[in-house]
Design an enzyme around this catalytic site. Sequence first.
Site, short mmCIF file in Angstrom:
data_model
loop_
_atom_site.label_atom_id
_atom_site.label_comp_id
_atom_site.label_asym_id
_atom_site.label_seq_id
_atom_site.Cartn_x
_atom_site.Cartn_y
_atom_site.Cartn_z
N LEU A 11 -66.66 76.32 25.56
CA LEU A 11 -66.56 75.29 26.61
C LEU A 11 -67.49 74.13 26.30
CD1 LEU A 11 -66.70 77.67 29.72
CD2 LEU A 11 -64.74 77.10 28.24
N ALA A 13 -66.58 70.54 27.36
CA ALA A 13 -65.99 69.31 27.87
C ALA A 13 -66.94 68.52 28.76
CB ALA A 13 -64.71 69.63 28.65
N ARG A 18 -77.73 64.81 31.25
CA ARG A 18 -79.18 64.94 31.19
C ARG A 18 -79.76 64.64 29.81
NH1 ARG A 18 -79.72 70.62 34.18
NH2 ARG A 18 -77.51 70.67 33.60
N GLY A 146 -77.13 81.25 36.77
CA GLY A 146 -76.50 82.11 37.77
C GLY A 146 -77.20 83.47 37.80
N ASN A 176 -77.41 85.10 34.16
CA ASN A 176 -76.16 85.05 33.40
C ASN A 176 -76.25 84.00 32.29
OD1 ASN A 176 -73.42 84.88 32.59
ND2 ASN A 176 -73.04 83.30 34.16
N ASN A 232 -79.92 71.71 28.06
CA ASN A 232 -79.47 70.73 29.05
C ASN A 232 -80.09 69.36 28.83
OD1 ASN A 232 -77.68 72.38 30.66
ND2 ASN A 232 -79.50 73.48 31.32
N LYS A 356 -84.66 53.97 -8.27
CA LYS A 356 -83.36 53.86 -7.61
C LYS A 356 -82.30 53.78 -8.69
CE LYS A 356 -80.78 50.75 -7.14
NZ LYS A 356 -80.22 49.39 -7.17
N ARG A 445 -97.40 36.86 -23.94
CA ARG A 445 -98.44 36.53 -22.95
C ARG A 445 -99.34 35.49 -23.58
NH1 ARG A 445 -100.79 42.47 -24.13
NH2 ARG A 445 -102.16 41.92 -25.84
C1 UD1 Z 1 -73.07 78.02 33.68
C2 UD1 Z 1 -72.77 79.24 34.57
C3 UD1 Z 1 -74.10 79.90 34.95
C4 UD1 Z 1 -74.86 80.28 33.73
C5 UD1 Z 1 -75.03 79.08 32.78
C6 UD1 Z 1 -75.58 79.53 31.46
C7 UD1 Z 1 -70.77 78.65 35.81
C8 UD1 Z 1 -70.21 78.23 37.11
N1 UD1 Z 1 -72.08 78.80 35.75
O1 UD1 Z 1 -73.82 77.12 34.50
O2 UD1 Z 1 -73.86 81.06 35.74
O3 UD1 Z 1 -76.12 80.81 34.10
O4 UD1 Z 1 -73.78 78.44 32.53
O5 UD1 Z 1 -75.89 78.44 30.66
O6 UD1 Z 1 -70.03 78.88 34.86
N2 UD1 Z 1 -67.86 72.70 30.93
C9 UD1 Z 1 -66.58 72.26 30.65
N3 UD1 Z 1 -65.82 71.77 31.66
C10 UD1 Z 1 -66.24 71.73 32.95
C11 UD1 Z 1 -67.53 72.17 33.23
C12 UD1 Z 1 -68.33 72.66 32.21
O7 UD1 Z 1 -66.14 72.30 29.50
O8 UD1 Z 1 -65.46 71.29 33.79
C13 UD1 Z 1 -68.69 73.21 29.83
C14 UD1 Z 1 -69.93 72.38 29.59
O9 UD1 Z 1 -69.69 71.38 28.63
C15 UD1 Z 1 -70.92 73.42 29.11
C16 UD1 Z 1 -70.44 74.72 29.72
O10 UD1 Z 1 -69.13 74.50 30.17
O11 UD1 Z 1 -70.91 73.57 27.71
C17 UD1 Z 1 -71.33 75.15 30.89
O12 UD1 Z 1 -71.29 74.13 31.87
P1 UD1 Z 1 -72.58 73.72 32.68
O13 UD1 Z 1 -72.21 72.68 33.65
O14 UD1 Z 1 -73.69 73.45 31.76
O15 UD1 Z 1 -72.81 75.08 33.48
P2 UD1 Z 1 -74.16 75.58 34.11
O16 UD1 Z 1 -74.40 74.87 35.38
O17 UD1 Z 1 -75.22 75.53 33.08
CA CA Z 2 -75.64 74.45 31.03
#
Ligand code: UD1
Ligand code: CA
Length: 473
Positions: A11, A13, A18, A146, A176, A232, A356, A445
């Site tokens: 994931l 996206a 930050r 989480g 988590n 982050n 170089k 010279r």
């Molecule tokens: C998430 C978990 C949390 C966990 C943490 C670990 C959820 C709801 N929460 O929180 O329990 O402790 O990761 O790091 O899953 N992303 C997408 N599309 C979206 C949203 C997010 O691709 O619509 C991707 C982000 O780019 C990122 C990852 O998902 O790589 C996690 O998203 P992020 O918003 O960082 O989740 P956390 O709040 O950290």
């Molecule tokens: Ca995160």
Amino acid sequence: MSSSSLVAIVLAAGQGTRMKSALPKVLHPLLGRPMVALPVQAALDAGAERVVVVLGHGREQIEPVLSARFGERVLFAHQTEQRGTGDAARVGAEAVPEHAGAFLIVNGDAPLLTGECLRALAESKHKTSALLALLTVRSGDATGYGRILRNANHHAVAIREQRDCTHEEAAITEWNPGVYAVDAAFFREAIAQLGTNNAQGELYLTDLLALAAARSTVADLAWPEEDLHGVNDRSELVARERVLRLRRARALGKAGVTVRDPESTFIDLDVEVAPDVTIESHVHLRGQTRIASGAHIDTGCVLRDVIVHESAKLLPYTVASESTIGERAQVGPFSHLRPQSELGPEAHIGNFVETKKTRIGRGSKANHLSYLGDGVIGANVNVGAGTIFCNYDGYQKHVTVLEDGAFIGSDSQIVAPVTVGKDGYVATGTTVTLDVPPGALAIGRGRQVNKPELGDRLRERLKARAEAAKAKK
Ligand code: UD1
Ligand code: CA
């Protein structure tokens, strides 16, 4: 695909606001690798046959980087709107509609994940036949993550995001890390049931746990937090990079490389270091640098894309890029090798020498204060202190050739294009503008004259002048 086959979904996206950066968050490098390439590599190391990377923000920039590194093994899915991790995982799964095994789901901002840890998770799911297996971290600082909720039988039954936690739930220290292995059929069915009834109004992937727990047991595997922290912001980026550096130094130490001070040493993940190399403190080895055995890299050296051959010695504060350093050659202290510098075996380049696009043959030396640009230097050539290759006329670069055995006296300027023939001898302070035939002496010279007693008279006159000036004030 068989029921045990594994497809990873990464994931990535999210915007990563930050980081406060024009560069997409997951392209920020750690030891020379873009962040997202690390969990992708870990998934492949764990045996995933394909990896689907879910992209949104910055996908035009991210896709080519991953394709160049991983080729066909990586596919991309486009999450058009960032509606949460659950939605992102659904989009990823749709890229492989035929997949019937398990999905390994990880965050793209988790650069410390290893193949070993993901394989352990996949095996734990496989062995227990659970619909869902997840990693958890039992201790440490859970802030921002989480929390894992367990029932009276200590089974994991839900994940609560920090901002949705009650006071008591927030006190739970088990958290988590966002790494799951999920049965593909269960995933497809359950993902459609997710709602947005939470503080962020998003589809939470974490809600799958409660759905799985309601049907069967889930498998949870405690894992050391060192491998699981995400990124982050930029302070977390450098903290994670430090872990990678210490891991790398440990692995190199086992492989016969002395890394004197791991805390101050940066060795990019693509750099190769052979056994029996010593790397002193404050060294940066970047890009595709390769160091052969017996080499010694002293303190403060910064090398990018440099090939260092057997037993070469780099003295302190050598800066080099896109260059080659021959066997038993010696460079530094304070030398600067710019791109396409090729030092032969036993060549010596000393302090405040810049090279170089110059080839330097076996045993040749330029030990002090020189600029050698666009040169072809044979074997056993001696380049004296302060020699300058005048390679640029303001419009074009020209080549200087010094054939084998040539001797260039100190403070000479060699105005290219020009050749000093084999064993040619250039007298100190000469401006060479004409080719020097083999074995010839070039001297250009002013002739020195000595005037008896004139030195004393000159001093007296200058002294009187200075005193007169003082009296006036
Ligand atoms: C998430 C978990 C949390 C966990 C943490 C670990 C959820 C709801 N929460 O929180 O329990 O402790 O990761 O790091 O899953 N992303 C997408 N599309 C979206 C949203 C997010 O691709 O619509 C991707 C982000 O780019 C990122 C990852 O998902 O790589 C996690 O998203 P992020 O918003 O960082 O989740 P956390 O709040 O950290
Ligand atoms: Ca995160």
